[in-house]
Design a protein around this motif. Structure first.
Motif, PDB file in Angstrom:
ATOM      1  N   VAL A   5       0.858  -1.185   0.000  1.00  0.00           N
ATOM      2  CA  VAL A   5       0.000   0.000   0.000  1.00  0.00           C
ATOM      3  C   VAL A   5       0.891   1.231   0.000  1.00  0.00           C
ATOM      4  CG1 VAL A   5      -1.718   1.325   1.272  1.00  0.00           C
ATOM      5  CG2 VAL A   5      -1.903  -1.156   1.159  1.00  0.00           C
ATOM      6  N   LEU A   6       0.668   2.119  -0.982  1.00  0.00           N
ATOM      7  CA  LEU A   6       1.402   3.380  -1.096  1.00  0.00           C
ATOM      8  C   LEU A   6       0.394   4.526  -1.122  1.00  0.00           C
ATOM      9  CD1 LEU A   6       4.199   2.733  -3.770  1.00  0.00           C
ATOM     10  CD2 LEU A   6       4.494   3.052  -1.321  1.00  0.00           C
ATOM     11  N   GLU A   7       0.331   5.252  -0.018  1.00  0.00           N
ATOM     12  CA  GLU A   7      -0.503   6.467   0.009  1.00  0.00           C
ATOM     13  C   GLU A   7       0.424   7.617  -0.351  1.00  0.00           C
ATOM     14  OE1 GLU A   7      -2.402   9.644   0.574  1.00  0.00           O
ATOM     15  OE2 GLU A   7      -1.805   9.326   2.637  1.00  0.00           O
ATOM     16  N   GLY A  16       3.209   0.599   3.545  1.00  0.00           N
ATOM     17  CA  GLY A  16       3.072  -0.545   4.445  1.00  0.00           C
ATOM     18  C   GLY A  16       2.678  -1.786   3.677  1.00  0.00           C
ATOM     19  N   ILE A  17       2.763  -2.921   4.332  1.00  0.00           N
ATOM     20  CA  ILE A  17       2.442  -4.219   3.748  1.00  0.00           C
ATOM     21  C   ILE A  17       1.258  -4.794   4.488  1.00  0.00           C
ATOM     22  CG2 ILE A  17       3.293  -6.546   3.257  1.00  0.00           C
ATOM     23  CD1 ILE A  17       6.105  -5.394   3.158  1.00  0.00           C
ATOM     24  N   VAL A  18       0.261  -5.276   3.749  1.00  0.00           N
ATOM     25  CA  VAL A  18      -0.939  -5.855   4.332  1.00  0.00           C
ATOM     26  C   VAL A  18      -0.570  -7.158   5.040  1.00  0.00           C
ATOM     27  CG1 VAL A  18      -3.271  -6.689   3.840  1.00  0.00           C
ATOM     28  CG2 VAL A  18      -2.309  -4.784   2.525  1.00  0.00           C
ATOM     29  N   ASP A  19      -1.259  -7.415   6.159  1.00  0.00           N
ATOM     30  CA  ASP A  19      -1.048  -8.619   6.977  1.00  0.00           C
ATOM     31  C   ASP A  19       0.345  -8.665   7.599  1.00  0.00           C
ATOM     32  OD1 ASP A  19      -3.607  -9.434   6.339  1.00  0.00           O
ATOM     33  OD2 ASP A  19      -2.954 -10.598   4.601  1.00  0.00           O
ATOM     34  N   LEU A  24      -0.520  -1.441  10.497  1.00  0.00           N
ATOM     35  CA  LEU A  24      -1.279  -0.292  10.968  1.00  0.00           C
ATOM     36  C   LEU A  24      -0.391   0.884  11.348  1.00  0.00           C
ATOM     37  CD1 LEU A  24      -4.016  -2.075  13.109  1.00  0.00           C
ATOM     38  CD2 LEU A  24      -4.146  -1.296  10.733  1.00  0.00           C
ATOM     39  N   GLU A  25       0.895   0.686  11.406  1.00  0.00           N
ATOM     40  CA  GLU A  25       1.855   1.759  11.672  1.00  0.00           C
ATOM     41  C   GLU A  25       2.746   1.914  10.446  1.00  0.00           C
ATOM     42  OE1 GLU A  25       3.923   0.863  15.218  1.00  0.00           O
ATOM     43  OE2 GLU A  25       2.137   0.918  16.495  1.00  0.00           O
ATOM     44  N   ALA A 364      -7.731   3.074   5.453  1.00  0.00           N
ATOM     45  CA  ALA A 364      -8.817   2.615   4.582  1.00  0.00           C
ATOM     46  C   ALA A 364      -8.282   1.768   3.440  1.00  0.00           C
ATOM     47  CB  ALA A 364      -9.590   3.814   4.045  1.00  0.00           C
ATOM     48  N   ALA A 365      -7.106   2.133   2.904  1.00  0.00           N
ATOM     49  CA  ALA A 365      -6.502   1.330   1.843  1.00  0.00           C
ATOM     50  C   ALA A 365      -6.108  -0.056   2.359  1.00  0.00           C
ATOM     51  CB  ALA A 365      -5.285   2.054   1.281  1.00  0.00           C
ATOM     52  N   ILE A 366      -5.632  -0.137   3.591  1.00  0.00           N
ATOM     53  CA  ILE A 366      -5.316  -1.432   4.192  1.00  0.00           C
ATOM     54  C   ILE A 366      -6.589  -2.283   4.302  1.00  0.00           C
ATOM     55  CG2 ILE A 366      -4.603  -2.560   6.330  1.00  0.00           C
ATOM     56  CD1 ILE A 366      -2.241  -1.550   4.830  1.00  0.00           C
ATOM     57  N   GLY A 367      -7.719  -1.633   4.676  1.00  0.00           N
ATOM     58  CA  GLY A 367      -8.973  -2.367   4.767  1.00  0.00           C
ATOM     59  C   GLY A 367      -9.439  -2.900   3.425  1.00  0.00           C
TER      60      GLY A 367
END
Length: 516
Positions: A5-7, A16-19, A24-25, A364-367
């Protein structure tokens, strides 16, 4: 398969990387190439954490006015994020979810796709504006209630402040509004005020940005706070003292607390009405000459473009994201002014992340990326891109261009349905024109014959009249000429005067009488 995920914001990139345990940080990376005059070194993205001298920093920003304009700098920042020093991600075995600016230009979108699929060779991607990801987050979560179908997102970031309404998870593009006030403008305004009144801080962008984030707040009553700031600094709750960083001891500035002992070597900024006059630009841009409405009026104008029976739902579901919404008093001021602008009977409810509104889009992108159907039904694969190119991306992520295309199609006539009717009408018009052409030609021929006969008769009568007049003139001409000669004593004919006064002789032509 790794889900990245790249915001990608104009000021910083949240990655960040999902899972992952630290999903979340996110890792917050400065989205710039920074040159430090003190360290005499250049820092790219994540390397800025090593900087020790924050004075006189010069920034090379990949994004200007919300759009990527320096792809070399942007690629350098992304390379650092994917490297072993940050996330250690192999793009060929990863799927990326990346955010893009609102109303992103088609050519810039094509470069995005080329970098993702051709330069980095990601296996799949999903690209969307930040506000469209909010329904997948927890900003509007209520215990026991589903996510609202109608919501309005206020995204106040580095370059602009956008008002984005969403209906059933999709952006209503014709009602999106933009306010040309962002974090960069507020920092520059604060630099000018402080440089004019106290110290020259025009080159201290990093320090003044920290002053803005630690000292500024949104006033609930601008007039009263302005009067309070003019009182004595000792008993004034508004005036604060910001101690500039001493680069020989510490790299960070701080707000002087009442119990702190002043030191002789401290360089202090006295923050008075600058604390609330700078964030006031979000609510009154005309204070610096911007011919735009403030944020409350912009929100009301955006909701006014939506269906009348749904406007109450948008007023009741307003979400705040972006770094500028972290100013103390921002939510309360916006709530009080919107309550005065909302229609009678509409409840105004504003939601804000309790932790950090600047990370709302990332969470939200992580979700969204955590959804099991994300890679199968949502993301675009590299094989689809290599087969169909940019057209496949535009079909998958239509965005605002699709809305503009639909609007043009609605304004144009339905050619497919009207084509047979128009063709039949044209054939009838051609047939009628062909049948009437012969009759018109005959009528024109008769008119020409009648006209020529009338002209011949008229010319004959005119000839007879002229001959009779000429005969009468010839009969009287000798007598008049003899009398003129006798009176003048010369043989010359009648004369006239020219403009210069000279006499010009006019010969007399004698016409012999015609015998009948």
């Amino acid at each position: 398969m790794v889900l990245l995920v790249l915001e990608n914001g104009a000021c910083s990139t949240k990655a960040g990387i999902v899972d992952h345990p630290t999903a979340l940080e996110p890792r917050i990376v400065t989205n710039a190439v920074v040159r430090s005059k003190g360290d005499k070194a250049t820092y790219v993205g994540h390397e800025f954490d090593r900087c020790k001298d924050y004075s006189s920093l010069s920034y090379r920003l990949p994004l200007e006015k919300g759009y990527v304009v320096d792809w070399d700098a942007q690629k350098a920042v992304w390379d650092g994020i994917l490297s072993e020093e940050v996330l250690n991600v192999n793009p060929t075995e990863s799927t990326v979810l990346i955010t893009e600016p609102y109303f992103n230009l088609p050519k810039i979108q094509e470069v995005y796709d080329e970098f993702i699929f051709e330069e980095y060779e990601f296996s799949s991607q999903y690209r969307a504006p930040p506000a469209s990801l909010i329904p997948h987050g927890s900003l509007f979560n209520h215990p026991g209630l589903p996510t609202p179908e109608c919501m309005l997102i206020v995204d106040s970031g580095f370059s602009f402040t956008h008002v984005v309404p969403l209906m059933e998870g999709k952006i209503v593009w014709h009602a999106v509004k933009r306010l040309d006030v962002g974090g960069k403008l507020l920092t520059n305004q604060l630099k000018e005020l402080v440089s004019f009144r106290q110290w020259n801080m025009m080159e201290e962008t990093y320090i003044m940005n920290h002053v803005k984030e630690t000292c500024c707040f949104v006033s609930q009553n601008f007039g009263e706070d302005l009067e309070r700031s003019r009182k004595s600094p000792k008993d004034n709750p508004i005036v604060q003292e910001y101690v500039l960083p001493d680069l020989t001891k510490s790299n960070a500035g701080r707000i002087r607390q009442p119990e702190d002992i002043p030191l002789d070597g401290d360089q202090v900024l006295t923050m008075g009405n600058e604390r609330f006059s700078v964030p006031e630009l979000i609510f009154h841009p005309d204070d610096i000459g911007l011919e735009q409405s403030g944020l409350p009026a912009t929100i009301a104008a955006s909701i006014a473009l939506l269906p009348d029976d749904l406007q109450g739902m948008f007023y009741a579901n307003i979400g705040l994201i972006g770094g500028n919404t972290k100013f103390p008093g921002f939510r309360e001021r916006l709530l009080s002014e919107l309550a005065a602008l909302a229609p009678v009977g509409c409840d105004v409810v504003i939601y804000q992340s309790p932790t950090d509104p600047a990370l709302s889009a990332y969470h939200a992108a992580i979700g969204l990326a955590s959804n099991p159907d994300f890679q199968v039904h949502v993301a675009l694969t590299r094989a689809e891109y290599m087969e169909n190119g940019t057209s496949a991306v535009r079909r998958k992520f239509p965005g605002w261009q699709q809305y503009q295309y639909k609007q043009q199609q609605q304004q144009q006539p339905r050619r497919t349905q009207e084509a047979p009717v128009k063709a039949a009408v044209k054939e009838k018009q051609k047939a009628a024109a062909g049948s009437g052409a012969g009759g018109k030609a005959k009528g024109k021929g008769k008119q020409r014959e009648e006209g020529s006969s009338k002209k011949a008769t008229a010319s004959a009568s005119a000839t007879s009249k002229t001959t009779n007049t000429a005969a009468a003139t010839a009969a009287t001409a000798p007598a008049s000429s003899n009398n003129a000669k006798a009176a003048s004593g010369s043989d010359s004919g009648p004369s006239t005067r020219t403009r210069s006064g000279a006499r010009r002789l006019t010969p007399v032509v004698e016409v012999p009488p015609r015998t009948w």
